[in-house]
Design a protein around this motif. Structure first.
Motif, PDB file in Angstrom:
ATOM      1  N   GLY A  35      17.752   0.628 -37.816  1.00 44.20           N
ATOM      2  CA  GLY A  35      16.892   0.819 -36.658  1.00 44.20           C
ATOM      3  C   GLY A  35      17.550   0.608 -35.319  1.00 44.20           C
ATOM      4  O   GLY A  35      18.702   0.977 -35.078  1.00 44.20           O
ATOM      5  N   ILE A  36      16.792  -0.005 -34.421  1.00 49.01           N
ATOM      6  CA  ILE A  36      17.230  -0.197 -33.047  1.00 49.01           C
ATOM      7  C   ILE A  36      18.512  -1.012 -32.978  1.00 49.01           C
ATOM      8  O   ILE A  36      19.432  -0.682 -32.219  1.00 49.01           O
ATOM      9  N   CYS A  37      18.596  -2.076 -33.751  1.00 48.84           N
ATOM     10  CA  CYS A  37      19.774  -2.944 -33.683  1.00 48.84           C
ATOM     11  C   CYS A  37      21.021  -2.242 -34.228  1.00 48.84           C
ATOM     12  O   CYS A  37      22.120  -2.444 -33.716  1.00 48.84           O
ATOM     13  N   ARG A  38      20.852  -1.425 -35.242  1.00 51.05           N
ATOM     14  CA  ARG A  38      21.983  -0.617 -35.703  1.00 51.05           C
ATOM     15  C   ARG A  38      22.438   0.311 -34.577  1.00 51.05           C
ATOM     16  O   ARG A  38      23.644   0.474 -34.334  1.00 51.05           O
ATOM     17  N   GLY A  39      21.494   0.946 -33.907  1.00 54.69           N
ATOM     18  CA  GLY A  39      21.849   1.853 -32.827  1.00 54.69           C
ATOM     19  C   GLY A  39      22.578   1.154 -31.694  1.00 54.69           C
ATOM     20  O   GLY A  39      23.556   1.681 -31.134  1.00 54.69           O
ATOM     21  N   MET A  40      22.126  -0.036 -31.322  1.00 53.77           N
ATOM     22  CA  MET A  40      22.807  -0.788 -30.280  1.00 53.77           C
ATOM     23  C   MET A  40      24.212  -1.175 -30.713  1.00 53.77           C
ATOM     24  O   MET A  40      25.168  -1.094 -29.932  1.00 53.77           O
ATOM     25  N   THR A  41      24.334  -1.599 -31.973  1.00 53.78           N
ATOM     26  CA  THR A  41      25.647  -1.977 -32.486  1.00 53.78           C
ATOM     27  C   THR A  41      26.606  -0.797 -32.435  1.00 53.78           C
ATOM     28  O   THR A  41      27.758  -0.921 -31.987  1.00 53.78           O
ATOM     29  N   GLU A  42      26.152   0.362 -32.878  1.00 53.81           N
ATOM     30  CA  GLU A  42      27.024   1.542 -32.868  1.00 53.81           C
ATOM     31  C   GLU A  42      27.463   1.893 -31.448  1.00 53.81           C
ATOM     32  O   GLU A  42      28.631   2.217 -31.214  1.00 53.81           O
ATOM     33  N   ALA A  43      26.545   1.825 -30.509  1.00 56.52           N
ATOM     34  CA  ALA A  43      26.893   2.161 -29.132  1.00 56.52           C
ATOM     35  C   ALA A  43      27.942   1.208 -28.572  1.00 56.52           C
ATOM     36  O   ALA A  43      28.912   1.636 -27.920  1.00 56.52           O
ATOM     37  N   VAL A  44      27.768  -0.087 -28.814  1.00 54.81           N
ATOM     38  CA  VAL A  44      28.733  -1.063 -28.312  1.00 54.81           C
ATOM     39  C   VAL A  44      30.093  -0.853 -28.994  1.00 54.81           C
ATOM     40  O   VAL A  44      31.153  -0.933 -28.344  1.00 54.81           O
ATOM     41  N   MET A  45      30.075  -0.551 -30.280  1.00 55.07           N
ATOM     42  CA  MET A  45      31.330  -0.288 -30.992  1.00 55.07           C
ATOM     43  C   MET A  45      32.015   0.975 -30.477  1.00 55.07           C
ATOM     44  O   MET A  45      33.251   1.030 -30.400  1.00 55.07           O
ATOM     45  N   ARG A  46      31.247   1.983 -30.123  1.00 55.14           N
ATOM     46  CA  ARG A  46      31.841   3.226 -29.600  1.00 55.14           C
ATOM     47  C   ARG A  46      32.591   2.990 -28.290  1.00 55.14           C
ATOM     48  O   ARG A  46      33.425   3.810 -27.893  1.00 55.14           O
ATOM     49  N   HIS A  47      32.297   1.883 -27.646  1.00 52.87           N
ATOM     50  CA  HIS A  47      33.005   1.543 -26.417  1.00 52.87           C
ATOM     51  C   HIS A  47      34.063   0.473 -26.645  1.00 52.87           C
ATOM     52  O   HIS A  47      34.511  -0.174 -25.701  1.00 52.87           O
ATOM     53  N   GLY A  48      34.467   0.286 -27.914  1.00 54.72           N
ATOM     54  CA  GLY A  48      35.659  -0.497 -28.192  1.00 54.72           C
ATOM     55  C   GLY A  48      35.475  -1.829 -28.874  1.00 54.72           C
ATOM     56  O   GLY A  48      36.464  -2.476 -29.249  1.00 54.72           O
ATOM     57  N   ALA A  49      34.256  -2.296 -29.070  1.00 56.81           N
ATOM     58  CA  ALA A  49      34.045  -3.612 -29.672  1.00 56.81           C
ATOM     59  C   ALA A  49      34.093  -3.542 -31.194  1.00 56.81           C
ATOM     60  O   ALA A  49      33.783  -2.506 -31.793  1.00 56.81           O
ATOM     61  N   ASN A  50      34.464  -4.647 -31.810  1.00 60.51           N
ATOM     62  CA  ASN A  50      34.247  -4.847 -33.233  1.00 60.51           C
ATOM     63  C   ASN A  50      32.924  -5.593 -33.400  1.00 60.51           C
ATOM     64  O   ASN A  50      32.385  -6.151 -32.437  1.00 60.51           O
ATOM     65  N   ALA A  51      32.388  -5.599 -34.625  1.00 56.32           N
ATOM     66  CA  ALA A  51      31.047  -6.157 -34.788  1.00 56.32           C
ATOM     67  C   ALA A  51      30.859  -6.816 -36.144  1.00 56.32           C
ATOM     68  O   ALA A  51      31.514  -6.466 -37.134  1.00 56.32           O
ATOM     69  N   VAL A  52      29.916  -7.756 -36.160  1.00 55.81           N
ATOM     70  CA  VAL A  52      29.405  -8.359 -37.384  1.00 55.81           C
ATOM     71  C   VAL A  52      27.898  -8.145 -37.371  1.00 55.81           C
ATOM     72  O   VAL A  52      27.232  -8.469 -36.382  1.00 55.81           O
ATOM     73  N   ILE A  53      27.377  -7.569 -38.443  1.00 55.92           N
ATOM     74  CA  ILE A  53      25.938  -7.343 -38.534  1.00 55.92           C
ATOM     75  C   ILE A  53      25.353  -8.242 -39.609  1.00 55.92           C
ATOM     76  O   ILE A  53      25.935  -8.436 -40.666  1.00 55.92           O
ATOM     77  N   LEU A  54      24.167  -8.792 -39.312  1.00 55.29           N
ATOM     78  CA  LEU A  54      23.541  -9.762 -40.192  1.00 55.29           C
ATOM     79  C   LEU A  54      22.184  -9.275 -40.669  1.00 55.29           C
ATOM     80  O   LEU A  54      21.469  -8.579 -39.954  1.00 55.29           O
ATOM     81  N   GLY A  55      21.851  -9.658 -41.887  1.00 59.57           N
ATOM     82  CA  GLY A  55      20.547  -9.365 -42.453  1.00 59.57           C
ATOM     83  C   GLY A  55      20.449  -9.991 -43.824  1.00 59.57           C
ATOM     84  O   GLY A  55      21.399 -10.599 -44.330  1.00 59.57           O
ATOM     85  N   ARG A  56      19.285  -9.833 -44.438  1.00 55.37           N
ATOM     86  CA  ARG A  56      19.065 -10.461 -45.744  1.00 55.37           C
ATOM     87  C   ARG A  56      19.525  -9.593 -46.907  1.00 55.37           C
ATOM     88  O   ARG A  56      19.781 -10.114 -47.992  1.00 55.37           O
ATOM     89  N   LYS A  57      19.623  -8.273 -46.699  1.00 51.71           N
ATOM     90  CA  LYS A  57      19.956  -7.356 -47.784  1.00 51.71           C
ATOM     91  C   LYS A  57      21.414  -6.945 -47.687  1.00 51.71           C
ATOM     92  O   LYS A  57      21.783  -6.069 -46.915  1.00 51.71           O
ATOM     93  N   LEU A  58      22.250  -7.578 -48.506  1.00 52.04           N
ATOM     94  CA  LEU A  58      23.687  -7.378 -48.400  1.00 52.04           C
ATOM     95  C   LEU A  58      24.087  -5.950 -48.732  1.00 52.04           C
ATOM     96  O   LEU A  58      25.003  -5.407 -48.098  1.00 52.04           O
ATOM     97  N   ASP A  59      23.418  -5.317 -49.682  1.00 49.62           N
ATOM     98  CA  ASP A  59      23.798  -3.960 -50.039  1.00 49.62           C
ATOM     99  C   ASP A  59      23.596  -3.005 -48.866  1.00 49.62           C
ATOM    100  O   ASP A  59      24.462  -2.172 -48.568  1.00 49.62           O
ATOM    101  N   ARG A  60      22.470  -3.126 -48.178  1.00 51.13           N
ATOM    102  CA  ARG A  60      22.232  -2.268 -47.018  1.00 51.13           C
ATOM    103  C   ARG A  60      23.201  -2.589 -45.892  1.00 51.13           C
ATOM    104  O   ARG A  60      23.724  -1.686 -45.224  1.00 51.13           O
ATOM    105  N   LEU A  61      23.467  -3.876 -45.664  1.00 51.43           N
ATOM    106  CA  LEU A  61      24.416  -4.264 -44.631  1.00 51.43           C
ATOM    107  C   LEU A  61      25.801  -3.704 -44.906  1.00 51.43           C
ATOM    108  O   LEU A  61      26.483  -3.206 -44.002  1.00 51.43           O
TER     109      LEU A  61
END
Length: 292
Positions: A35-61
């Motif tokens: 959703g929204i948080c995935r979209g924000m993460t992708e946008a920030v990464m497209r401008h050069g950042a690395n990322a860690v994403i968190l959630g309860r479902k490891l397979d989806r993450l």
């Protein structure tokens, strides 16, 4: 014949901001698996950042992290965590520091919601939403603040506009998001002298997201909402706001709440027939998914 309303275009952040503005930065995002948080993460990464994403479902993450890495050329790693459990967040922070050595940006985006009147809302259900949204935001701040201070970094908290007015069937999330807004303001004033900024993004209706699918009335059951911007929001609209707020262009912006809703809040009425819905919730159950 009346003229057609103007429809604002969807804009790629790369058309506005340089691709390397976040080079060497690290984003820590709760709720980043979709959703929204995935979209924000992708946008920030497209401008050069690395990322860690968190959630309860490891397979989806894990799948999302793979897709984000492939789409952006940056590194994204998954970290299974429940924002209601501080130790899992601490473990995720430790994993982030071991991998990247720093945390510059934090998105507090984990959330839960459903439709229910107060009369049909259990204490446990109310508590659960506050634990995910408000307590989860607090726990995320506590787990990351030392590293964000060290990086002179920034927080974005994902809130909503529901509590700006009374919204039927949304007592739980309205209370929770009001708490998120308050926490962000306190972080801004307490941590500003340490070089940390804290802001809120409050999305309005955003199409093609799990939250919108869950909370929207079924097709044909209500009048189409009005948007001064001419259309419903898109994940990219929220992502662009995140890129701006994390960027140096927003260096003097902190303690603020930024609705991203195309002006929808100024025209918003009840999404269900009022007062019929509150007098007889069962009469509108067929309009709502999930049902009351």
């Amino acid at each position: 014949m009346a003229p057609a309303p103007y429809v604002v275009p969807q804009v790629d952040s790369a058309a506005v901001f340089k691709p390397e503005i976040f080079r060497g930065k690290v984003l820590f995002c709760t709720g980043g698996g979709s959703g929204i948080c995935r979209g924000m993460t992708e946008a920030v990464m497209r401008h050069g950042a690395n990322a860690v994403i968190l959630g309860r479902k490891l397979d989806r993450l894990t799948q999302t992290a793979k897709e984000l890495s492939e789409a952006t050329g940056q590194i994204c790693i998954p970290a299974q965590a429940d924002v209601r459990e501080p130790k899992t967040l601490q473990d995720a922070v430790r994993k982030t520091i071991e991998k990247f050595g720093r945390i510059d940006f934090v998105i507090c985006g984990a959330a839960g919601n459903f439709l229910a009147p107060i009369s049909g809302l259990s204490e446990n259900a109310f508590r659960t939403v506050l634990e995910i949204d408000t307590l989860g935001t607090y726990n995320t701040i506590k787990a990351t603040i030392a590293h964000v201070r060290a990086a002179k970094g920034s927080y974005i908290h994902v809130s909503a506009t529901l509590h700006y007015n009374g919204t039927p069937f949304q007592a739980h999330v309205s209370a929770a998001k009001a708490g998120v807004d308050a926490l962000s303001a306190v972080v801004a004033v307490e941590e500003g002298p340490h070089g940390v900024r804290s802001n809120v993004i409050a999305p309005g209706p955003i199409g093609a997201t799990e939250g919108m699918d869950r909370l929207s009335l079924k097709a044909g059951e209500h009048r189409a909402p009005a948007y001064p911007a001419g259309r419903m929001g898109h994940v990219d609209d929220v992502a662009n706001a995140a890129v701006f707020l994390f960027s140096d262009a927003a260096a003097y912006i902190t303690g603020q709440i930024l609705p991203v809703d195309g002006g929808f809040e100024h025209l918003r009425g009840s999404t269900v027939p009022y007062p019929q819905a509150v007098l007889d919730p069962a009469s509108v159950a067929h309009m709502i998914s999930p049902k009351l």
